[in-house]
Design an enzyme around this catalytic site. Structure first.
Site, mmCIF file in Angstrom:
data_model
loop_
_atom_site.group_PDB
_atom_site.id
_atom_site.type_symbol
_atom_site.label_atom_id
_atom_site.label_comp_id
_atom_site.label_asym_id
_atom_site.label_seq_id
_atom_site.Cartn_x
_atom_site.Cartn_y
_atom_site.Cartn_z
ATOM 1 N N GLY A 204 0.677 -1.207 0.022
ATOM 2 C CA GLY A 204 -0.149 0.089 0.017
ATOM 3 C C GLY A 204 1.020 1.283 0.073
ATOM 4 N N SER A 205 0.236 2.304 0.504
ATOM 5 C CA SER A 205 1.174 3.468 0.446
ATOM 6 C C SER A 205 2.088 3.562 1.652
ATOM 7 C CB SER A 205 0.211 4.640 0.686
ATOM 8 O OG SER A 205 -0.321 4.532 2.143
ATOM 9 N N VAL A 208 1.235 4.591 5.461
ATOM 10 C CA VAL A 208 0.812 3.699 6.127
ATOM 11 C C VAL A 208 1.828 2.196 6.431
ATOM 12 C CG1 VAL A 208 -1.168 1.714 6.130
ATOM 13 C CG2 VAL A 208 -1.656 3.890 5.484
ATOM 14 N N GLY A 209 2.454 1.942 5.383
ATOM 15 C CA GLY A 209 3.384 0.973 5.419
ATOM 16 C C GLY A 209 4.621 1.079 6.477
ATOM 17 N N GLU A 226 5.678 -3.610 0.765
ATOM 18 C CA GLU A 226 5.781 -3.027 -0.557
ATOM 19 C C GLU A 226 5.248 -1.582 -0.522
ATOM 20 O OE1 GLU A 226 7.989 -4.011 -2.670
ATOM 21 O OE2 GLU A 226 8.570 -5.835 -1.784
ATOM 22 N N CYS A 260 1.755 0.468 -8.725
ATOM 23 C CA CYS A 260 2.731 1.134 -7.892
ATOM 24 C C CYS A 260 4.268 1.060 -8.809
ATOM 25 C CB CYS A 260 3.365 0.193 -6.882
ATOM 26 S SG CYS A 260 3.505 -1.565 -7.295
HETATM 27 P P1 NAD Z 1 -3.223 2.574 1.558
HETATM 28 O O1 NAD Z 1 -1.887 2.450 2.080
HETATM 29 O O2 NAD Z 1 -4.285 3.356 1.816
HETATM 30 O O3 NAD Z 1 -3.798 0.969 1.887
HETATM 31 C C1 NAD Z 1 -3.308 -0.253 1.995
HETATM 32 C C2 NAD Z 1 -3.934 -1.104 2.916
HETATM 33 O O4 NAD Z 1 -3.614 -0.639 4.398
HETATM 34 C C3 NAD Z 1 -5.550 -1.012 3.150
HETATM 35 O O5 NAD Z 1 -5.750 -2.335 3.302
HETATM 36 C C4 NAD Z 1 -5.698 -0.141 4.282
HETATM 37 O O6 NAD Z 1 -7.189 -0.384 4.751
HETATM 38 C C5 NAD Z 1 -4.732 -0.636 5.160
HETATM 39 N N1 NAD Z 1 -4.520 0.245 6.302
HETATM 40 C C6 NAD Z 1 -4.701 1.568 6.264
HETATM 41 N N2 NAD Z 1 -4.313 2.178 7.602
HETATM 42 C C7 NAD Z 1 -3.853 1.010 8.245
HETATM 43 C C8 NAD Z 1 -3.225 1.022 9.674
HETATM 44 N N3 NAD Z 1 -3.096 2.155 10.320
HETATM 45 N N4 NAD Z 1 -2.859 -0.039 10.150
HETATM 46 C C9 NAD Z 1 -3.003 -1.062 9.107
HETATM 47 N N5 NAD Z 1 -3.360 -1.203 7.997
HETATM 48 C C10 NAD Z 1 -3.845 0.060 7.470
HETATM 49 O O7 NAD Z 1 -2.964 2.109 0.049
HETATM 50 P P2 NAD Z 1 -3.899 2.022 -1.235
HETATM 51 O O8 NAD Z 1 -4.511 3.359 -1.428
HETATM 52 O O9 NAD Z 1 -4.932 0.755 -0.984
HETATM 53 O O10 NAD Z 1 -2.974 1.571 -2.394
HETATM 54 C C11 NAD Z 1 -2.429 2.434 -3.195
HETATM 55 C C12 NAD Z 1 -1.055 2.542 -2.940
HETATM 56 O O11 NAD Z 1 -0.318 1.097 -2.580
HETATM 57 C C13 NAD Z 1 -0.166 3.237 -3.630
HETATM 58 O O12 NAD Z 1 0.869 3.963 -3.048
HETATM 59 C C14 NAD Z 1 0.812 2.337 -4.564
HETATM 60 O O13 NAD Z 1 1.842 2.805 -5.055
HETATM 61 C C15 NAD Z 1 0.904 1.111 -3.513
HETATM 62 N N6 NAD Z 1 1.181 -0.117 -4.089
HETATM 63 C C16 NAD Z 1 2.363 -0.835 -4.057
HETATM 64 C C17 NAD Z 1 2.678 -1.895 -4.299
HETATM 65 C C18 NAD Z 1 4.115 -2.297 -4.388
HETATM 66 O O14 NAD Z 1 4.234 -3.635 -4.409
HETATM 67 N N7 NAD Z 1 5.126 -1.710 -4.247
HETATM 68 C C19 NAD Z 1 1.550 -2.613 -5.269
HETATM 69 C C20 NAD Z 1 0.585 -1.801 -5.490
HETATM 70 C C21 NAD Z 1 0.144 -0.851 -4.756
#
Ligand code: NAD
Length: 456
Positions: A204-205, A208-209, A226, A260
């Site tokens: 994800g982002s 958050v990561g 990731e 991503c």
């Molecule tokens: P996001 O970070 O908003 O959410 C990702 C996940 O984290 C969701 O399931 C969300 O509900 C959960 N989450 C949110 N807050 C949390 C917390 N405090 N604790 C635990 N979990 C929590 O990301 P998104 O909008 O779903 O996805 C888009 C992002 O993902 C972009 O930045 C993109 O570049 C990235 N992405 C990266 C890869 C990679 O492999 N590098 C692949 C796909 C997407």
């Protein structure tokens, strides 16, 4: 947030699924049940796990059209890409079914005795997934986790809840009770998951990561994160411009740039005029509109907020001296459509060259030589993938060596990496080791060392 509401980005009045979020107490209960199921699963012969994964693969293949249609509806993924995503999920499941039979350690001579290592499952793997690969990402995390003897709890993105629940129906039909559970919800559900599992794999982002990694470190459990990307494509003067411009158009704008690995920065060495012209032509030819239409390449973005972020980025880029060299108009009666846009004339420090905007937008920058191109490609906090287009293999290999990204592609688009190759990024794009391929075994298992005899 108390309820998950997932709507279709091309038709926001279409509610794909609505349900209560999973409360933290229910997450803990699912983890306790998973822990019991995992012990038996880990003790089973590899063939048992392989057969289950092969059965799931077949079931996903048998339901491919329905799953792809659900991804189109829930996240606006163009139909052709959605079909490819399901095919990738099937391939991943078949691949990891076989991995269950791989050797699990090494043997060492120790003089009179013998030493060996054996990889053992972590226990309960907590998987936190984004919405942009609503089928493939849950599968590429859960297939290796299960193959190596772990239980799986998935916290999907609220925007991809229906896809995750459909996968759960298919997976649980082939697995012991409690071994695989999807826990719909948002941040609170995700945080509860991190608080009780034995390993956490997040996509994800970056913001958050990083929080997930810190919480996992606080508990002393391994985390793999990731995160975002700002991937660059370097085009050298000897490159095949026809090939490069098609690849860039698809990698930057396909699925409205919401990958991503999408190309966000095009860096032309020397005269960028011919590339700008070729790219404008290709972007203009992309199919735009309803993602259910087979010819559509650019559908909607995921939300109204995402659409506004793209529009704001264009305004800001213009204010910073950028000019639009390619654009398209995506029409839809309703929905979060925004036209694909290429912006030239920005410096390396412009906001659009430093921050990820998850939409169909990229920059085109001209630099004098390869050194300047690499300096710009490497000059961000991200490091997911870099593409280099050139006819000279020596130059390609030298450039690959100098890219500060986890993956490098030569004469191929930034988006799309074969499912059996290790996947992941450097710097703010990745933390905690690679996914996919044989690299996945390193995350979903730990190594135990056994020494027999000697040592006096
Ligand atoms: P996001 O970070 O908003 O959410 C990702 C996940 O984290 C969701 O399931 C969300 O509900 C959960 N989450 C949110 N807050 C949390 C917390 N405090 N604790 C635990 N979990 C929590 O990301 P998104 O909008 O779903 O996805 C888009 C992002 O993902 C972009 O930045 C993109 O570049 C990235 N992405 C990266 C890869 C990679 O492999 N590098 C692949 C796909 C997407």
């Amino acid at each position: 947030m108390t309820r998950v509401v997932s709507t279709s980005p091309q038709r926001p009045s279409d509610v794909v699924v609505e349900m209560p979020v999973t409360k933290p107490a229910a997450v803990l209960a699912a983890a306790a049940q998973a822990r019991v199921a995992q012990r038996e699963w880990a003790a089973a012969a590899p063939g048992v796990r392989a057969t289950a994964l092969a059965g799931i693969a077949q079931a996903v293949a048998d339901n491919a059209a329905e799953l792809a249609a659900l991804a189109v509806r829930e996240v606006g993924k163009p139909a052709t890409e959605a079909a490819g995503e399901v095919a990738r999920a099937v391939a991943l499941l078949r691949y990891y079914a076989q991995q269950a039979f791989d050797p699990i350690g090494e043997t060492y001579a120790t003089g009179a005795g013998l030493g060996f290592t054996a990889r053992r499952p972590r226990g309960v793997a907590g998987l936190i997934t984004p919405w942009n690969f609503p089928l493939a990402i849950p599968v590429w995390k859960s297939a290796p986790a299960l193959a190596y003897g772990n239980a799986v709890l998935i916290k999907p993105s609220p925007d991809a809840t229906a896809c995750a629940l459909r996968l759960a129906e298919i997976f649980t039909a082939h697995l012991p009770e409690g071994l695989f559970t999807v826990l719909p919800g948002a941040a609170d559900t995700g945080a509860a998951l991190v608080s009780c599992v034995d390993a956490v794999s997040f996509t994800g982002s970056g913001a958050v990561g990083r929080g997930v990694a810190v919480a996992a470190a606080g508990r002393g459990i391994p985390a793999q994160c990731e995160m975002g990307g700002l991937s660059a494509t370097i085009v050298l003067p000897d490159a095949d411009l026809g090939r490069a411009s098609v690849d860039i158009a698809y990698a930057a704008m396909g699925f409205a740039g919401q990958k991503c690995t999408a190309t966000k920065r095009v860096i032309a060495v020397g005269d960028s005029g011919p590339l700008a012209e070729a790219l404008a032509g290709k972007v203009g030819e992309l199919g735009l509109g309803d993602p259910a239409e087979p010819k559509v390449v650019v559908g909607p973005v995921i939300s109204d907020a995402a659409r506004d972020r793209v529009a704001d980025a264009v305004t800001r880029a213009r204010a910073e001296g950028g000019r639009v060299v390619a654009s398209g108009t995506v029409a839809g009666d309703e929905g979060w459509f925004v036209g694909p846009t290429v912006i030239a004339g920005l410096g390396p420090d412009a906001v659009l060259n430093r921050e990820e905007v998850f939409g169909p937008i990229c920059t085109l920058t001209t630099v004098p030589d390869l050194d300047a191109a690499l300096a710009m490609a490497n000059g961000t906090d991200y490091g997911l993938v870099t593409s280099v287009y050139t006819a000279d293999l020596d130059v390609a290999l030298a450039a690959a060596d100098r890219c500060e990204s986890g993956m490098v592609k030569v004469n191929a688009p930034t988006a799309g990496v074969d499912f059996h190759l290790p996947f992941g990024g450097e710097k703010d794009s990745g933390y905690g080791g690679r996914e996919q391929g044989k690299a996945a075994a390193l995350f979903y298992t730990s190594s135990r060392t056994v020494q027999i005899g000697a040592n006096r």
